[in-house]
Design a protein around this motif. Structure first.
Motif, mmCIF file in Angstrom:
data_model
loop_
_atom_site.group_PDB
_atom_site.id
_atom_site.type_symbol
_atom_site.label_atom_id
_atom_site.label_comp_id
_atom_site.label_asym_id
_atom_site.label_seq_id
_atom_site.Cartn_x
_atom_site.Cartn_y
_atom_site.Cartn_z
ATOM 1 N N ARG A 276 8.277 -4.491 -14.483
ATOM 2 C CA ARG A 276 8.940 -3.482 -15.414
ATOM 3 C C ARG A 276 8.226 -2.681 -16.034
ATOM 4 O O ARG A 276 8.555 -1.543 -16.384
ATOM 5 N N THR A 277 6.903 -3.274 -16.442
ATOM 6 C CA THR A 277 6.153 -2.410 -17.392
ATOM 7 C C THR A 277 5.104 -1.588 -16.842
ATOM 8 O O THR A 277 4.583 -0.482 -17.307
ATOM 9 N N ALA A 278 4.655 -2.052 -15.663
ATOM 10 C CA ALA A 278 3.793 -1.188 -14.883
ATOM 11 C C ALA A 278 4.550 -0.287 -13.883
ATOM 12 O O ALA A 278 5.656 -0.366 -13.536
ATOM 13 N N PRO A 279 3.706 0.803 -13.428
ATOM 14 C CA PRO A 279 4.451 1.865 -12.611
ATOM 15 C C PRO A 279 4.581 1.424 -11.297
ATOM 16 O O PRO A 279 4.177 1.851 -10.364
ATOM 17 N N PHE A 280 5.135 0.157 -11.039
ATOM 18 C CA PHE A 280 5.451 -0.293 -9.545
ATOM 19 C C PHE A 280 6.822 -0.161 -9.054
ATOM 20 O O PHE A 280 7.540 -0.621 -9.751
ATOM 21 N N ASP A 281 7.014 0.355 -7.995
ATOM 22 C CA ASP A 281 8.238 0.346 -7.285
ATOM 23 C C ASP A 281 8.271 -0.205 -6.250
ATOM 24 O O ASP A 281 9.490 -0.648 -5.361
ATOM 25 N N ALA A 282 7.231 -0.273 -5.474
ATOM 26 C CA ALA A 282 6.952 -0.584 -4.106
ATOM 27 C C ALA A 282 6.104 -1.685 -3.789
ATOM 28 O O ALA A 282 4.989 -1.689 -4.506
ATOM 29 N N TYR A 283 6.051 -2.555 -2.793
ATOM 30 C CA TYR A 283 5.348 -3.967 -2.590
ATOM 31 C C TYR A 283 4.889 -3.941 -1.205
ATOM 32 O O TYR A 283 5.625 -3.531 -0.304
ATOM 33 N N LEU A 284 3.626 -4.159 -0.959
ATOM 34 C CA LEU A 284 3.224 -4.568 0.405
ATOM 35 C C LEU A 284 2.364 -5.763 0.283
ATOM 36 O O LEU A 284 1.468 -5.462 -0.456
ATOM 37 N N GLY A 285 2.692 -6.585 0.919
ATOM 38 C CA GLY A 285 1.737 -8.101 0.872
ATOM 39 C C GLY A 285 1.414 -8.272 2.797
ATOM 40 O O GLY A 285 2.173 -7.981 3.474
ATOM 41 N N VAL A 286 0.073 -8.673 2.783
ATOM 42 C CA VAL A 286 -0.253 -9.011 4.094
ATOM 43 C C VAL A 286 -1.068 -10.337 4.133
ATOM 44 O O VAL A 286 -2.029 -10.483 3.114
ATOM 45 N N ARG A 287 -0.338 -11.237 4.636
ATOM 46 C CA ARG A 287 -0.952 -12.621 4.828
ATOM 47 C C ARG A 287 -2.443 -12.623 5.664
ATOM 48 O O ARG A 287 -2.487 -11.865 6.706
ATOM 49 N N VAL A 288 -3.132 -13.744 5.201
ATOM 50 C CA VAL A 288 -4.645 -13.721 5.510
ATOM 51 C C VAL A 288 -4.579 -15.173 6.382
ATOM 52 O O VAL A 288 -4.411 -16.298 5.537
ATOM 53 N N ASP A 289 -4.870 -15.384 7.550
ATOM 54 C CA ASP A 289 -4.943 -16.648 8.209
ATOM 55 C C ASP A 289 -6.216 -16.908 8.785
ATOM 56 O O ASP A 289 -7.150 -16.040 9.065
ATOM 57 N N ASP A 290 -6.678 -18.086 8.941
ATOM 58 C CA ASP A 290 -7.888 -18.565 9.538
ATOM 59 C C ASP A 290 -7.590 -18.548 11.176
ATOM 60 O O ASP A 290 -6.565 -18.245 11.586
ATOM 61 N N ALA A 291 -8.788 -18.752 11.859
ATOM 62 C CA ALA A 291 -8.739 -18.899 13.440
ATOM 63 C C ALA A 291 -7.677 -19.762 13.805
ATOM 64 O O ALA A 291 -7.303 -19.545 14.982
ATOM 65 N N LEU A 292 -7.276 -20.924 13.244
ATOM 66 C CA LEU A 292 -6.387 -21.779 13.544
ATOM 67 C C LEU A 292 -4.863 -21.406 13.321
ATOM 68 O O LEU A 292 -3.892 -22.295 13.315
ATOM 69 N N GLY A 293 -4.667 -20.333 12.476
ATOM 70 C CA GLY A 293 -3.360 -19.916 12.091
ATOM 71 C C GLY A 293 -2.989 -20.608 10.750
ATOM 72 O O GLY A 293 -1.738 -20.149 10.251
ATOM 73 N N HIS A 298 -4.155 -13.857 0.804
ATOM 74 C CA HIS A 298 -3.265 -12.348 1.133
ATOM 75 C C HIS A 298 -3.888 -11.477 0.302
ATOM 76 O O HIS A 298 -4.736 -11.725 -0.793
ATOM 77 N N PHE A 299 -3.435 -10.252 0.389
ATOM 78 C CA PHE A 299 -3.723 -9.026 -0.490
ATOM 79 C C PHE A 299 -2.492 -8.393 -0.678
ATOM 80 O O PHE A 299 -1.437 -8.546 0.337
ATOM 81 N N VAL A 300 -2.140 -7.673 -1.734
ATOM 82 C CA VAL A 300 -0.825 -7.193 -2.161
ATOM 83 C C VAL A 300 -1.524 -5.815 -2.732
ATOM 84 O O VAL A 300 -2.232 -5.567 -3.553
ATOM 85 N N ALA A 301 -0.625 -4.819 -2.159
ATOM 86 C CA ALA A 301 -0.496 -3.393 -2.873
ATOM 87 C C ALA A 301 0.717 -3.110 -3.598
ATOM 88 O O ALA A 301 1.692 -3.289 -3.094
ATOM 89 N N PHE A 302 0.475 -2.517 -4.640
ATOM 90 C CA PHE A 302 1.744 -1.891 -5.584
ATOM 91 C C PHE A 302 1.693 -0.391 -5.713
ATOM 92 O O PHE A 302 0.660 0.090 -6.050
ATOM 93 N N HIS A 303 2.705 0.189 -5.451
ATOM 94 C CA HIS A 303 2.748 1.714 -5.726
ATOM 95 C C HIS A 303 4.021 2.042 -6.488
ATOM 96 O O HIS A 303 5.188 1.461 -6.333
ATOM 97 N N ASN A 304 3.868 3.522 -6.921
ATOM 98 C CA ASN A 304 5.328 3.905 -7.652
ATOM 99 C C ASN A 304 6.229 4.640 -6.387
ATOM 100 O O ASN A 304 7.005 5.445 -7.040
ATOM 101 N N ALA A 305 5.741 4.560 -5.278
ATOM 102 C CA ALA A 305 6.561 5.347 -4.253
ATOM 103 C C ALA A 305 6.286 4.330 -2.962
ATOM 104 O O ALA A 305 5.559 3.657 -2.754
ATOM 105 N N PRO A 306 7.094 4.676 -2.072
ATOM 106 C CA PRO A 306 7.031 4.019 -0.729
ATOM 107 C C PRO A 306 5.561 3.717 -0.210
ATOM 108 O O PRO A 306 5.114 4.901 -0.047
ATOM 109 N N ILE A 307 5.141 2.712 0.169
ATOM 110 C CA ILE A 307 4.068 2.737 0.925
ATOM 111 C C ILE A 307 4.192 2.795 2.457
ATOM 112 O O ILE A 307 4.723 1.802 2.968
ATOM 113 N N THR A 308 3.529 3.860 2.909
ATOM 114 C CA THR A 308 3.672 4.072 4.645
ATOM 115 C C THR A 308 2.198 3.707 5.017
ATOM 116 O O THR A 308 1.223 4.183 4.545
#
Length: 339
Positions: A276-293, A298-308
């Protein structure tokens, strides 16, 4: 591709000329060398006082970095500036040409460059990628008025090369990220490789904030922040902090390789005060696996507009994801040896 046909004579009137040799010279160039050659030739053709091909970079605000350009016979390469209050901002926001034949200082009174350099007329030509996203700008400025006939022929020339310029700007961005990953973190920096990966994800996506995290080995319900960058600043107080998956969008990464919220992040997670306090409206999370799955982070991106993310971004994100996984496992191995 049409041949360049515009050449300014001593009287300032446009004369028709064929520059086939110059076009052959351009065809043999790539990357920054291509952009600089294009700028040099266009400056000769248009007889401008200011010219630049710039890359758009978006973090907490729109900024441009000049990849090739001249002002009063001085190189502007790598010069970086904010787009606020400039005709550049109007061009990128509308994705349309900005053309001012006279009194450009009056039209944009808060643009310091226009005021300091005494420019009278201006062209701002937005450069878009194949997906229609504005990624750069071609700018020309004069200390005199320009005519419609003069600018029309210059714009025809720019139009012929716009797609090629867009491709070269995207290639430069891709190579910059790959070189940074190959080179690794600066040995004189305390940031380390997790800062490097986080920084490159933010540069690639042009988002407000990015963090990289590792799954806690002690408690699978938690993840630990490795690096957190917001608005171009490192949030050191977040590093090493343990957070719970529960009640955050990251919990979806336990079952999904990727999870997105394109708008309404704060409404979807009302208990997360930071959303609510940060200028975040959109979220993208990407999972990180090892070779065995097995999920390791993970890493996460936040933005104030859609992440394309399109093809280029998706391919580079895969490289960044794999590098993050490798570095997490290497860190764990090093800690295990020290234990």
């Amino acid at each position: 591709m049409r041949e360049v046909q515009a050449l300014v004579g001593p009287s300032g009137e446009l004369k028709l000329a064929k520059l086939s040799n110059d076009l052959e010279l351009l065809s043999s160039r790539t990357g920054q060398e291509f952009l600089q050659t294009f700028v040099d030739l266009l400056q000769e053709v248009a007889q401008v006082d200011f010219i630049a091909v710039s890359e758009l970079r978006v973090t907490d605000r729109e900024r441009f970095q000049v990849q090739a350009g001249w002002m009063d016979d001085e190189s502007l390469e790598k010069f970086e500036y904010d787009a606020c209050f400039t005709p550049c901002l109007e061009a990128i926001k509308s994705a349309k040409l900005v053309l001012v034949h006279k009194d450009v200082q009056t039209a944009f009174p808060k643009d310091d460059l226009l005021q300091q350099k005494g420019l009278e007329s201006f062209i701002g030509y937005p450069v878009s990628n194949i997906h229609g996203e504005v990624i750069g700008l071609i700018q020309l400025g004069w200390r005199r008025q320009t005519s419609s006939a003069e600018c029309d022929q210059i714009l025809d020339t720019i139009s012929d090369f716009a797609n090629r310029i867009a491709a070269e700007l995207e290639n430069l961005r891709m190579m910059r990220i790959l070189k940074a990953l190959a080179r690794g973190p600066d040995i004189h920096s305390s940031g380390g490789v997790f800062h490097l990966i986080t920084q490159q994800v933010q540069a690639l996506l042009g988002v407000n904030a990015v963090f990289a995290a590792e799954c806690s080995q002690a408690d699978k319900r938690l993840f630990n922040i490795l690096a957190y960058c917001e608005g171009g600043q490192w949030l050191r107080e977040m590093e090493g902090k343990s957070l719970t998956y529960e009640g955050r969008p990251c919990e979806h990464l336990e079952t999904l390789e990727e999870f997105r919220i394109q708008s309404g992040l704060a409404d979807a997670y009302p208990n997360q005060e930071r959303y609510r306090t940060a200028p975040f409206d959109a979220y993208l999370g990407v999972r990180v696996d090892d070779a065995l799955g097995n999920t390791v982070g993970h890493f996460v991106a936040f933005h104030n507009a859609p992440i394309t993310t399109h093809k280029l971004e998706t391919e580079l994100l895969t490289i960044l994801r794999d590098r993050l996984g490798f570095e997490i496992l290497r860190r764990r191995s090093a800690l295990h040896k020290c234990a």
